[in-house]
Design a protein around this motif. Sequence first.
Motif, PDB file in Angstrom:
ATOM      1  N   TYR A 102      -1.251  -2.944  -5.095  1.00  0.00           N
ATOM      2  CA  TYR A 102      -2.509  -2.851  -4.618  1.00  0.00           C
ATOM      3  C   TYR A 102      -3.665  -3.055  -5.834  1.00  0.00           C
ATOM      4  O   TYR A 102      -4.599  -3.728  -5.379  1.00  0.00           O
ATOM      5  CB  TYR A 102      -2.592  -1.408  -4.002  1.00  0.00           C
ATOM      6  CG  TYR A 102      -3.818  -0.953  -3.552  1.00  0.00           C
ATOM      7  CD1 TYR A 102      -4.121  -1.415  -2.177  1.00  0.00           C
ATOM      8  CD2 TYR A 102      -4.794  -0.272  -4.158  1.00  0.00           C
ATOM      9  CE1 TYR A 102      -5.527  -0.854  -1.536  1.00  0.00           C
ATOM     10  CE2 TYR A 102      -6.033  -0.016  -3.661  1.00  0.00           C
ATOM     11  CZ  TYR A 102      -6.482  -0.402  -2.342  1.00  0.00           C
ATOM     12  OH  TYR A 102      -7.392   0.080  -1.709  1.00  0.00           O
TER      13      TYR A 102
ATOM     14  N   LEU B 258      -9.328  -2.138   0.701  1.00  0.00           N
ATOM     15  CA  LEU B 258      -9.145  -3.592   0.156  1.00  0.00           C
ATOM     16  C   LEU B 258      -9.677  -4.568   0.853  1.00  0.00           C
ATOM     17  O   LEU B 258     -10.210  -5.431   0.667  1.00  0.00           O
ATOM     18  CB  LEU B 258      -7.544  -3.799   0.154  1.00  0.00           C
ATOM     19  CG  LEU B 258      -7.040  -5.058  -0.169  1.00  0.00           C
ATOM     20  CD1 LEU B 258      -7.288  -5.486  -1.676  1.00  0.00           C
ATOM     21  CD2 LEU B 258      -5.507  -5.230   0.301  1.00  0.00           C
TER      22      LEU B 258
ATOM     23  N   THR C 272       0.896  -1.338   0.086  1.00  0.00           N
ATOM     24  CA  THR C 272       0.093  -0.075  -0.176  1.00  0.00           C
ATOM     25  C   THR C 272       0.740   1.156   0.008  1.00  0.00           C
ATOM     26  O   THR C 272       0.407   2.352   0.194  1.00  0.00           O
ATOM     27  CB  THR C 272      -0.932  -0.163   1.364  1.00  0.00           C
ATOM     28  OG1 THR C 272      -0.077   0.219   2.412  1.00  0.00           O
ATOM     29  CG2 THR C 272      -1.854  -1.180   1.237  1.00  0.00           C
TER      30      THR C 272
ATOM     31  N   ILE D 105      -6.514  -7.962  -5.450  1.00  0.00           N
ATOM     32  CA  ILE D 105      -7.765  -8.807  -5.309  1.00  0.00           C
ATOM     33  C   ILE D 105      -7.844 -10.173  -6.157  1.00  0.00           C
ATOM     34  O   ILE D 105      -8.232 -10.898  -5.774  1.00  0.00           O
ATOM     35  CB  ILE D 105      -9.077  -7.955  -5.469  1.00  0.00           C
ATOM     36  CG1 ILE D 105      -9.144  -6.808  -4.187  1.00  0.00           C
ATOM     37  CG2 ILE D 105     -10.188  -8.621  -5.381  1.00  0.00           C
ATOM     38  CD1 ILE D 105     -10.269  -6.055  -4.342  1.00  0.00           C
TER      39      ILE D 105
END
Length: 398
Positions: free
Chosen positions: A147, A192, A138, A151
């Motif tokens: 970042y 996140l 981050t 996901i």
Amino acid sequence: MYIFILMNTSIGRAWAEIYLDRLINNYKIIKEEVGDKKIMAAIKADAYGHGALEVAKALQKHGVDMFGVASVEEGIELRKGGIKKKIIILSPILNDQIDACIEFDLIPTISELSFFEKLNERLIKYKKGISVHIEVDTGMTRTGFPYDESISAIKKIQSSPFIKIEGIFSHFPLADTDGAFSKEQIERFKRLISNLNNAKVKPKFVHMANSSGIFRYPDSHFNLVRPGISLYGLSASPGLRYHPGFKPVMTLKSRIVNLREVPPGTPISYGHTYRTRRRSRIATVSVGYGDGYPRILSNNADVLCHGKRARIVGTICMDLMMIDVTHIPEARSGDVVTLIGEDRTEEIRVEELAEKSNTIVYEITSGIGPRVTRVFKDHNKIVGMRSLLERWNKIKGG
């Protein structure tokens, strides 16, 4: 027989006293600060020079939740020493260390997909599962999934039936100096975690707070914190004091091994970087940069002798240094000299040496070398010792 006697009667030419009662005092302060949050004690780099196994045993006895290390080797040392708590390897490991990670029940960090793929291959081969922590970058720009890609990468990792995502974490680069950037990092990390929860990725542990995070940014606590330098009673930056109750855990001491009077104009040590300005009493102390005391402190730092400050004079050598004790007439050969710690009403803190060395406290304590005996104390009572002679005896089968 000579080796046996020496091991049991001498602490050697230079030694670091590690006060385990102070360590526990600091741990309890941190525990009070974070409430019901879990605590991962950072004991990498030999517990920042303090002695990882001995520190881990003391903290395990007082209920710490888990330990953070930097390498498989550090984790194995703890396991072989009897540590039962979770051990998380916070840095990337090599592919050929995966088997050792499985054998010794160590929890690796996944910070890129290539390592995940290799890990998954080994787990499929062994038909074994493993818990992991995942690092997301981050703002540190060191390790961790970028970042914006995190996901999708985490979803892929979760698809493996052999891997349990136990934790997700990030790391502060400026927690002790830049509040605005650190708060921005926290908000990014929160987003996140929210997005991961929406995607049905719900790790047991979420962690970001180092020592500065613990005491400066309560929002960074999540449900697990990672104290490091504060456990040892130190602060990350000059002028930054986390808590008035913290106590430094380490002292560093040696002895005078030579004492002489010299006339004005006498040059001292390599390079003759210092010449006496008066008739002087110069003491030689049995510690040097080979023990981890910074050579850059030549002519630029004090030690303590009989409760008084004595200046280092001349260039610090690998094994020895010279100090001016002209103003300490009671100084004698064999006297104890304190390089870090207290002597009567005077104190030399690690922070002082770090500032004069243009470095950080982490480098000072973790740089104290293996030939400096560690003497572990609990309320001034010696409860353990670790020295080069002890290691030699183990190698020889003694």
